[in-house]
Design a protein around this motif. Structure first.
Motif, PDB file in Angstrom:
ATOM      1  N   ARG A 220       0.826  -1.212   0.000  1.00 27.50           N
ATOM      2  CA  ARG A 220       0.000   0.000   0.000  1.00 27.50           C
ATOM      3  C   ARG A 220       0.859   1.260   0.000  1.00 27.50           C
ATOM      4  O   ARG A 220       0.434   2.311   0.464  1.00 27.50           O
ATOM      5  CB  ARG A 220      -0.929  -0.024   1.217  1.00 27.50           C
ATOM      6  CG  ARG A 220      -1.881  -1.215   1.217  1.00 27.50           C
ATOM      7  CD  ARG A 220      -2.864  -1.149   2.378  1.00 27.50           C
ATOM      8  NE  ARG A 220      -3.816  -2.237   2.269  1.00 27.50           N
ATOM      9  CZ  ARG A 220      -4.019  -3.172   3.191  1.00 27.50           C
ATOM     10  NH1 ARG A 220      -3.311  -3.152   4.314  1.00 27.50           N
ATOM     11  NH2 ARG A 220      -4.919  -4.117   3.019  1.00 27.50           N
ATOM     12  N   ARG A 221       2.051   1.153  -0.525  1.00 30.86           N
ATOM     13  CA  ARG A 221       2.986   2.275  -0.484  1.00 30.86           C
ATOM     14  C   ARG A 221       2.533   3.467  -1.321  1.00 30.86           C
ATOM     15  O   ARG A 221       3.005   4.592  -1.104  1.00 30.86           O
ATOM     16  CB  ARG A 221       4.375   1.820  -0.960  1.00 30.86           C
ATOM     17  CG  ARG A 221       5.022   0.777  -0.053  1.00 30.86           C
ATOM     18  CD  ARG A 221       6.319   0.259  -0.662  1.00 30.86           C
ATOM     19  NE  ARG A 221       6.837  -0.890   0.042  1.00 30.86           N
ATOM     20  CZ  ARG A 221       7.757  -0.848   1.000  1.00 30.86           C
ATOM     21  NH1 ARG A 221       8.259   0.319   1.367  1.00 30.86           N
ATOM     22  NH2 ARG A 221       8.167  -1.958   1.594  1.00 30.86           N
ATOM     23  N   ALA A 222       1.623   3.238  -2.273  1.00 35.19           N
ATOM     24  CA  ALA A 222       1.173   4.337  -3.127  1.00 35.19           C
ATOM     25  C   ALA A 222       0.182   5.257  -2.422  1.00 35.19           C
ATOM     26  O   ALA A 222      -0.107   6.346  -2.920  1.00 35.19           O
ATOM     27  CB  ALA A 222       0.541   3.794  -4.410  1.00 35.19           C
ATOM     28  N   TYR A 223      -0.340   4.822  -1.262  1.00 36.14           N
ATOM     29  CA  TYR A 223      -1.258   5.728  -0.548  1.00 36.14           C
ATOM     30  C   TYR A 223      -0.945   5.878   0.938  1.00 36.14           C
ATOM     31  O   TYR A 223      -1.243   6.913   1.525  1.00 36.14           O
ATOM     32  CB  TYR A 223      -2.730   5.335  -0.762  1.00 36.14           C
ATOM     33  CG  TYR A 223      -3.092   3.878  -0.650  1.00 36.14           C
ATOM     34  CD1 TYR A 223      -3.675   3.365   0.492  1.00 36.14           C
ATOM     35  CD2 TYR A 223      -2.889   3.002  -1.729  1.00 36.14           C
ATOM     36  CE1 TYR A 223      -4.045   2.032   0.578  1.00 36.14           C
ATOM     37  CE2 TYR A 223      -3.255   1.670  -1.663  1.00 36.14           C
ATOM     38  CZ  TYR A 223      -3.834   1.188  -0.497  1.00 36.14           C
ATOM     39  OH  TYR A 223      -4.202  -0.140  -0.418  1.00 36.14           O
ATOM     40  N   GLN A 224      -0.312   4.894   1.561  1.00 37.41           N
ATOM     41  CA  GLN A 224       0.157   5.108   2.921  1.00 37.41           C
ATOM     42  C   GLN A 224       1.517   5.808   2.883  1.00 37.41           C
ATOM     43  O   GLN A 224       2.225   5.752   1.875  1.00 37.41           O
ATOM     44  CB  GLN A 224       0.252   3.778   3.664  1.00 37.41           C
ATOM     45  CG  GLN A 224      -1.106   3.130   3.885  1.00 37.41           C
ATOM     46  CD  GLN A 224      -1.015   1.784   4.574  1.00 37.41           C
ATOM     47  OE1 GLN A 224       0.073   1.257   4.815  1.00 37.41           O
ATOM     48  NE2 GLN A 224      -2.167   1.205   4.882  1.00 37.41           N
ATOM     49  N   GLN A 225       1.901   6.457   3.977  1.00 39.02           N
ATOM     50  CA  GLN A 225       3.088   7.304   3.961  1.00 39.02           C
ATOM     51  C   GLN A 225       4.391   6.518   4.007  1.00 39.02           C
ATOM     52  O   GLN A 225       4.474   5.433   4.584  1.00 39.02           O
ATOM     53  CB  GLN A 225       3.052   8.259   5.156  1.00 39.02           C
ATOM     54  CG  GLN A 225       2.036   9.370   5.014  1.00 39.02           C
ATOM     55  CD  GLN A 225       2.046  10.281   6.230  1.00 39.02           C
ATOM     56  OE1 GLN A 225       1.059  10.411   6.921  1.00 39.02           O
ATOM     57  NE2 GLN A 225       3.183  10.893   6.491  1.00 39.02           N
ATOM     58  N   ASP A 226       5.406   7.121   3.422  1.00 43.26           N
ATOM     59  CA  ASP A 226       6.756   6.566   3.421  1.00 43.26           C
ATOM     60  C   ASP A 226       7.345   6.691   4.828  1.00 43.26           C
ATOM     61  O   ASP A 226       7.375   7.794   5.397  1.00 43.26           O
ATOM     62  CB  ASP A 226       7.602   7.353   2.418  1.00 43.26           C
ATOM     63  CG  ASP A 226       8.995   6.778   2.228  1.00 43.26           C
ATOM     64  OD1 ASP A 226       9.483   6.037   3.113  1.00 43.26           O
ATOM     65  OD2 ASP A 226       9.613   7.084   1.187  1.00 43.26           O
ATOM     66  N   PRO A 227       7.832   5.582   5.412  1.00 40.98           N
ATOM     67  CA  PRO A 227       8.427   5.658   6.761  1.00 40.98           C
ATOM     68  C   PRO A 227       9.581   6.638   6.884  1.00 40.98           C
ATOM     69  O   PRO A 227       9.928   7.043   8.002  1.00 40.98           O
ATOM     70  CB  PRO A 227       8.896   4.222   7.006  1.00 40.98           C
ATOM     71  CG  PRO A 227       7.967   3.382   6.195  1.00 40.98           C
ATOM     72  CD  PRO A 227       7.726   4.184   4.941  1.00 40.98           C
ATOM     73  N   ALA A 228      10.177   7.034   5.761  1.00 46.10           N
ATOM     74  CA  ALA A 228      11.298   7.971   5.814  1.00 46.10           C
ATOM     75  C   ALA A 228      10.870   9.415   6.053  1.00 46.10           C
ATOM     76  O   ALA A 228      11.711  10.272   6.347  1.00 46.10           O
ATOM     77  CB  ALA A 228      12.092   7.898   4.504  1.00 46.10           C
ATOM     78  N   ASN A 229       9.571   9.698   5.927  1.00 45.87           N
ATOM     79  CA  ASN A 229       9.110  11.088   5.894  1.00 45.87           C
ATOM     80  C   ASN A 229       8.445  11.530   7.193  1.00 45.87           C
ATOM     81  O   ASN A 229       7.416  10.982   7.586  1.00 45.87           O
ATOM     82  CB  ASN A 229       8.124  11.276   4.733  1.00 45.87           C
ATOM     83  CG  ASN A 229       8.806  11.109   3.391  1.00 45.87           C
ATOM     84  OD1 ASN A 229      10.028  10.991   3.310  1.00 45.87           O
ATOM     85  ND2 ASN A 229       8.017  11.094   2.334  1.00 45.87           N
ATOM     86  N   ARG A 230       9.034  12.547   7.794  1.00 44.53           N
ATOM     87  CA  ARG A 230       8.506  13.118   9.035  1.00 44.53           C
ATOM     88  C   ARG A 230       7.615  14.332   8.762  1.00 44.53           C
ATOM     89  O   ARG A 230       6.491  14.410   9.263  1.00 44.53           O
ATOM     90  CB  ARG A 230       9.671  13.508   9.945  1.00 44.53           C
ATOM     91  CG  ARG A 230       9.259  14.143  11.261  1.00 44.53           C
ATOM     92  CD  ARG A 230      10.486  14.386  12.144  1.00 44.53           C
ATOM     93  NE  ARG A 230      10.129  15.001  13.413  1.00 44.53           N
ATOM     94  CZ  ARG A 230      10.984  15.198  14.406  1.00 44.53           C
ATOM     95  NH1 ARG A 230      12.259  14.811  14.269  1.00 44.53           N
ATOM     96  NH2 ARG A 230      10.596  15.774  15.533  1.00 44.53           N
ATOM     97  N   ARG A 231       8.095  15.276   7.958  1.00 41.05           N
ATOM     98  CA  ARG A 231       7.312  16.487   7.682  1.00 41.05           C
ATOM     99  C   ARG A 231       5.998  16.164   6.995  1.00 41.05           C
ATOM    100  O   ARG A 231       4.993  16.854   7.199  1.00 41.05           O
ATOM    101  CB  ARG A 231       8.119  17.466   6.824  1.00 41.05           C
ATOM    102  CG  ARG A 231       9.302  18.092   7.530  1.00 41.05           C
ATOM    103  CD  ARG A 231       9.852  19.263   6.739  1.00 41.05           C
ATOM    104  NE  ARG A 231      10.253  18.879   5.395  1.00 41.05           N
ATOM    105  CZ  ARG A 231      11.476  18.421   5.079  1.00 41.05           C
ATOM    106  NH1 ARG A 231      12.401  18.277   6.028  1.00 41.05           N
ATOM    107  NH2 ARG A 231      11.770  18.114   3.835  1.00 41.05           N
TER     108      ARG A 231
END
Length: 326
Positions: A220-231
């Motif tokens: 589901r990476r195309a709609y859930q957030q990337d774990p690398a991204n905080r902002r």
């Protein structure tokens, strides 16, 4: 003052259990805990979930029992997930008044609706034969805007079944505004929207896939957030606030305490955290092997989420921990 005789002694406030209790900065309360529950269509007794020791898919009868136990313990709410017998491409069971989630919602609303907040997961993944959180287009990609139409219908169905709070966990753009509009247009202006604002594409969801008998192939990476991204978590939270979210969720909890703290700092509505299936499974597995002090670790992880800014926590230990606290 000599080095051997300091005047400032922080240890004074740690010297006894009574002193530590008196000066604790962060506390847990049963009302701050929400218990996720799985109800399986056609089940006549609880079906244990192998990867989540102590957690089961419930029949309607066992669902009533565990809900009553949670209410008696003072738990703040129940989040309900449905496991249907049949699925299709658009998740028809999600909007069927006789579908398992809506039936179970009516059961819980009647059983414990005056004692705690009955909540429902608003997402299509449990109901689709492809396991994604939305409707697929001709290319096999999740169609954001077509999915919003399904979410609107699902929201009204859940509200009419008696859900007091809808957990929008699908991570579609514009989902809060779409659902709020549908609820208000249908007269359900008092139904609360919990926006899964910062929900990450996490490996910690593994046991949950078993819990809901997920049909997902791929990710589901195309709609859930990337774990690398905080902002990005803050951006999503701000958008959900603008669209009218009543509560914000950060999920998972353990690996995203920085995001949880960020969101809590900018939010003027309550912020919750979800202590997800993988977090639960890891603690239970390590404890079963004698590697950790189970109860101590459970309490520490919950305190960690509260300390980071969570006003409430969704956890599979909710009823048990509420019992400890009482």
């Amino acid at each position: 003052m000599s080095e051997l005789h300091p005047v400032i002694r922080p240890r004074r406030l740690r010297q006894s259990q009574a002193m530590r209790r008196l000066t604790a900065e962060t506390r847990l309360h049963p009302a701050e805990l929400i218990l996720p529950l799985f109800v399986r269509e056609g089940a006549t007794e609880p079906v244990p979930i192998a990867s989540m020791p102590g957690v089961s898919q419930h029949s309607l009868d066992s669902l009533r029992r565990v809900a009553a136990e949670a209410a008696e313990a003072g738990v703040g709410g129940l989040m309900l997930f449905g496991v249907p017998e049949t699925r299709d491409a658009v998740g028809s069971g999600a909007t069927d008044p006789d579908g398992i989630l809506n039936v179970a919602t009516r059961v819980l609303a009647a059983e414990v609706g005056d004692a705690l907040v009955v909540q429902t997961d608003l997402c299509l993944d449990e109901f689709t034969d492809h396991g994604h959180c939305g409707v697929l287009d001709a290319r096999g990609h999740v169609d954001n805007d077509a999915t919003l139409v399904r979410y609107r219908d699902m929201a009204v169905a859940q509200a009419e079944a008696g859900s007091q709070l809808l957990g929008l966990s699908g991570m579609m753009d514009g989902q809060v505004a779409a659902v709020r509009d549908a609820l208000d247009a249908s007269g359900h202006t008092d139904v609360v929207i919990l926006a899964y604002a910062a929900k990450y594409a996490s490996g910690f969801y593994g046991p949950f896939r078993e819990a809901v008998d997920s049909q997902l192939s791929g990710d589901r990476r195309a709609y859930q957030q990337d774990p690398a991204n905080r902002r990005e978590g803050l951006r999503e939270a701000r958008l959900d606030l603008e669209e009218g979210a009543d509560i914000l969720m950060v999920k998972p909890a353990l690996s995203y305490l920085d995001v949880l703290s960020d969101v809590a700092a900018i939010s003027d509505v309550p912020v919750w955290a979800y202590q997800v299936s993988g977090e639960y499974a890891m603690v239970e597995a390590a404890a079963a092997n004698g590697w950790i002090d189970r109860d101590r670790i459970i309490e520490e992880t919950l305190i960690g989420a509260r300390r980071a800014g969570a006003d409430a926590i969704m956890t599979y230990w909710a009823t048990e921990v509420a019992g400890w606290l009482r």
